[in-house]
Write an enzyme that holds these catalytic residues in place. Sequence first.
Site, PDB file in Angstrom:
ATOM      1  CE  LYS A 208     -10.560   6.219   0.178  1.00 19.94           C
ATOM      2  NZ  LYS A 208     -10.598   4.792  -0.115  1.00 19.94           N
ATOM      3  NE  ARG A 249      -3.184   4.498   1.991  1.00 28.42           N
ATOM      4  CZ  ARG A 249      -3.615   5.666   1.503  1.00 28.42           C
ATOM      5  NH1 ARG A 249      -4.874   6.022   1.670  1.00 28.42           N
ATOM      6  NH2 ARG A 249      -2.774   6.462   0.865  1.00 28.42           N
TER       7      ARG A 249
END
Length: 270
Positions: A208, A249
């Site tokens: 991210k 994830r």
Amino acid sequence: MGILNVTPDSFSDGGRYLGQHDAIEHGLTLLDEGADLLDLGGESTRPDATPLPAEEEQRRVLPVLSAILKARPEAIVSIDTYHASTARLAVEAGAEIVNDVSGGLWDAAMLSTVAEMECGAILMHTRGKPEEWRSLALLAPEEIPSMVTGDLRQRTEEARAAGIAEDRVMLDPGFGFGKTGAQNYPLLAHLEQLHGLGFPLLVGISRKGFLTQTAYSLHHGHVPTPAQRLTLTTAANTAAVLAGAHVLRVHDVPAALEAAAIADAILGGN
């Protein structure tokens, strides 16, 4: 949870697995590397992403889903979609979980569809839609954990009212989804607040962008590309497991397995 994006525009690996053969092979590789389940998606939800018609999403993911389950009938696959029609077709084709980044907010038929299909449901927190994120009013970082907790409590209540069994629900705080860089760290630091809701937690921090903001000075002003964020991701994943995450994830399965093993060993030493 291994990430399998059959998209041309996902922030990290968009276009790499858009072809069916490449997507199938990558999905099987993730399983071989030790992923417990796959998260298959056909639409990018990066900032400013253009919404995709459900029919195109289905064209991308359904053949890949069928091929993976034909090769590995025991594989557990979740379908990453906010379209109820895609969720229904994917579950009919063998997916066992619906992973909805909107928590059932963007398609009014989603919660009832999941209840009817009697599949698992991952309800993620998001604030606004991708095309709105850059214009959202700023919140103080300390406001984020309580906001996410309250919003997810409401999502679980609506899921329950729709007929979704509680033991089929998992929650995702939605790192990066409508949260600016600095707002993500209080969410991770206070992940224990979400435990009070009584559901397993999935955390998706892999590669991210907010991680790069923290490391910007370490890279002498260079912003690491998504492929260069493995160390950043591993550090964040370790912290997530220590904070009580049940599922990670990830794009990079072997590194995540190692991070989880170390975190579990630390927790086991208490």
